[in-house]
Design an enzyme around this catalytic site. Structure first.
Site, PDB file in Angstrom:
ATOM      1  CG  HIS A  14      -2.092   1.081   1.319  1.00 12.54           C
ATOM      2  ND1 HIS A  14      -2.236   1.973   2.428  1.00 12.54           N
ATOM      3  CD2 HIS A  14      -2.698   1.670   0.165  1.00 12.54           C
ATOM      4  CE1 HIS A  14      -3.285   2.642   2.022  1.00 12.54           C
ATOM      5  NE2 HIS A  14      -3.519   2.651   0.977  1.00 12.54           N
ATOM      6  CG  HIS A  56      -3.605   9.353   0.428  1.00 16.63           C
ATOM      7  ND1 HIS A  56      -4.554  10.195   1.046  1.00 16.63           N
ATOM      8  CD2 HIS A  56      -4.230   8.128  -0.096  1.00 16.63           C
ATOM      9  CE1 HIS A  56      -5.426   9.305   1.545  1.00 16.63           C
ATOM     10  NE2 HIS A  56      -5.531   8.079   0.829  1.00 16.63           N
TER      11      HIS A  56
HETATM   12  O1  G3P Z   1      -6.537   1.257  -3.313  1.00 16.30           O
HETATM   13  C1  G3P Z   1      -6.909   1.058  -1.857  1.00 16.30           C
HETATM   14  C2  G3P Z   1      -6.582   2.022  -0.974  1.00 16.30           C
HETATM   15  O2  G3P Z   1      -5.290   2.746  -1.311  1.00 16.30           O
HETATM   16  C3  G3P Z   1      -7.737   3.120  -1.179  1.00 16.30           C
HETATM   17  O3  G3P Z   1      -7.641   4.056   0.071  1.00 16.30           O
HETATM   18  O4  G3P Z   1      -7.188   6.048   1.163  1.00 16.30           O
HETATM   19  O5  G3P Z   1      -5.542   4.407   1.080  1.00 16.30           O
HETATM   20  O6  G3P Z   1      -5.996   5.694  -1.014  1.00 16.30           O
HETATM   21  P1  G3P Z   1      -6.575   5.279   0.198  1.00 16.30           P
HETATM   22 CA    CA Z   2      -4.559   4.552  -2.577  1.00 11.65          CA
END
Ligand code: G3P
Ligand code: CA
Length: 249
Positions: A14, A56
């Site tokens: 992630h 992000h």
């Molecule tokens: O792609 C899954 C996840 O990254 C979505 O949530 O807020 O971490 O971008 P976020």
């Molecule tokens: Ca994401």
């Protein structure tokens, strides 16, 4: 299930491997690779001068030493910021990368990517179009094709129009009764959802409808094992090193 879907691994880093390095930096991708991860997820949005940056949040405060809206700053200004010190002094000097920086490093490391289109409000269509067209034109032929995803149906629809051959996953924080309609509308092959909002019944429904199903952000091994037991195809995790192996089906 598509050919691309069958080659995605069960463990996806992630924002790189953001439990180990500052999210969405080159260091985070290197950390993922060092842990043996084969695919990473990251977030793309546009700067004021329409450059594709890996970030992000809409604002710069949390993950850089800057402030204000990224969409109102030019790339050169954003790249002058420190995107590593907030995480740990050892990462001082990390920058907010561009999409091209990421593509180049992913190629060097041989990693695949789940590319999240993360538009600032009002730029959903433009961001989806630009990211998809850029990936279609510049993605290395020796890597597996990227999987696009977004919480914004308008971004995925624009991506589909710009680069129909790139596959898409619909991000749904909480997949409700309308999940199938939303996923079909954007021609998604997969659904990615928050594991905290997923029931086993819904998981089975999504899988039986022929979609790949992945969950974010799963950071505890036993939880990942339970999701795999439901049939979930993959987890997106800050800590790939804590994840169990997914049993073969
Ligand atoms: O792609 C899954 C996840 O990254 C979505 O949530 O807020 O971490 O971008 P976020
Ligand atoms: Ca994401």
């Amino acid at each position: 299930m598509s050919q691309l879907e069958t080659c995605l691994p069960a463990i996806i880093g992630h924002r790189g491997a953001c439990g180990h390095a500052p999210e969405n930096t080159l260091a985070s991708v290197r950390a993922a690779a060092a842990l043996g991860v084969k695919w990473v997820e990251f977030d793309v949005k546009l700067s004021a001068d329409d450059q594709m940056i890996i970030l992000h949040d809409d604002s710069l405060e949390r993950t850089t030493n800057g402030s204000g809206a990224a969409a109102e700053r030019r790339l050169a200004d954003i790249q002058a910021l420190d995107a590593g010190s907030w995480f740990d002094a050892a990462f001082r000097g990390e920058r907010v990368p561009t999409l091209d920086d990421y593509i180049s490093l992913l190629r060097d490391l041989g990693l695949g990517a789940v590319v999240e289109i993360k538009p600032t409000p009002g730029r959903e269509v433009e961001t989806g179009q630009r990211v998809a067209a850029h990936l279609a034109a510049h993605w290395p032929g020796d890597l597996p094709a990227p999987l696009l995803c977004s919480f914004k149906p308008a971004s995925l629809a624009a991506a589909r129009a710009a680069a129909p051959a790139l596959e898409r996953a619909m991000l749904l924080s909480s997949p409700g009764d309308d999940w199938h309609r939303i996923a079909e509308q954007v021609g998604a092959c997969a659904v990615h959802c928050n594991h905290l909002n997923l029931s086993k019944i819904r998981a089975v429904e999504i899988i039986q409808a022929g979609f790949a199903l992945r969950c974010y952000t799963v950071n505890q091994g036993p939880r990942a094992a339970a999701l795999f037991d439901w049939g979930v195809d993959g987890v997106i995790t800050d800590y790939p090193d804590r994840m169990p192996t997914r049993p073969a089906t």
